[in-house]
Design an enzyme around this catalytic site. Sequence first.
Site, short mmCIF file in Angstrom:
data_model
loop_
_atom_site.label_atom_id
_atom_site.label_comp_id
_atom_site.label_asym_id
_atom_site.label_seq_id
_atom_site.Cartn_x
_atom_site.Cartn_y
_atom_site.Cartn_z
N GLU A 35 1.27 3.64 -7.12
CA GLU A 35 0.39 3.42 -5.97
C GLU A 35 -0.98 2.91 -6.41
O GLU A 35 -1.55 2.04 -5.76
CB GLU A 35 0.22 4.71 -5.15
N TYR A 118 -4.73 7.14 1.57
CA TYR A 118 -3.46 6.42 1.43
C TYR A 118 -2.64 6.97 0.27
O TYR A 118 -1.46 7.33 0.42
CB TYR A 118 -3.72 4.90 1.25
N ASP A 136 -1.30 1.82 5.22
CA ASP A 136 -1.82 0.73 4.41
C ASP A 136 -1.88 -0.53 5.29
O ASP A 136 -1.63 -0.47 6.49
CB ASP A 136 -0.96 0.52 3.15
#
Length: 355
Positions: A35, A118, A136
């Site tokens: 990520e 996020y 996102d």
Amino acid sequence: MDNNITLKLLNWYHHNQRDLPWRNIRDPYRIWLSEIILQQTRVQQGLPYYEKFIEAFPTVQVLAAAPEQEVLRLWQGLGYYSRARNLHSCAKTVTEQHRGHFPASYKELLKLKGIGPYTAAAIASFAFKEKVPVVDGNVYRVLSRLFGITTDITQPSAYKEFFSAALRLIPAEQPDLFNQAIMEFGAMHCTPYKPLCLYCPLQEACYAYEHGLQKELPVKKSRIKVKQRYFHYFVISSDDEKILMRRREKKDIWEGLYDFYLVESGKMESPETINSPFVQQLLLKNSILVNESAEYRHQLTHQRLHVKFFHFKCSNQAVQELRQEIPELEEFTPEETGELPKPVVIKNYLDKLIF
Ligand code: SF4
């Protein structure tokens, strides 16, 4: 929960998901790493970096124990180097304060450096199956079109609204799959410019499709002003083919990476007109300007860099005298420069440099 939309998204994902190495894993370390690498980065660009990092640092403890320079060198070319520094700092916190285990909840994850809403939602849902939506850019797009949300997504308050909209869809049993499904759907199907509306399983429920508003949604009023910066790099090499470089320390772009002596001014200039006592000294030392590069342009998110390199050759003695003026300039052989973490624009220049 809007069951119908959720089931259709999950079904779409079942048939269309890409096979990516960080899919279907529960290891929070790997999820976190992927990520962080994929923020502001396309999947195809991020993939080799993810593989390099996993090979070099198979666990969070190995990453925490690595020198920062090594982490920055592996990150070279990805940009946004503060991400790499935060990554390293976060690995140390997890190792030292959490005995090598990532906290298992969204709220606790948010307390770690470099982990925003996020990333915390991605780790909490993928690794620990917590029912918390990821929001996102892809999710903003899908939800704004689906529900006709016209809030400007560049406004900080937009996050809450889209988070609530996603909460209407996310199921308690498979929050991980749902989050992956909606992000993948935005990346592959409900794309920014040519969404595949004609073949869309959500067509009947979609506000943008019904009103022909696909191009207008999501609303994104760009408020980013791009700053122009002019970099004059003085590449100084000695008779014995060593080159002067320094580590960037101050809080600016590329902190911790290596570059050459830099003079920044409001426009592109020549060495003779640049207002710098160091450069004037350099010119007085029988140095020879062996090459003046073309002007390179390098685009960052909020900045456009105009970069020029001036390669000067000097005697060994002159180099030592110049180093006394600027002690942070260090001497490196061409081979040693290859091992240093550098911005891409510096790496590309060094790759072509002839001594
Ligand atoms: S119908 Fe078009 S705009 Fe609506 S969700 Fe499907 S692809 Fe996106």
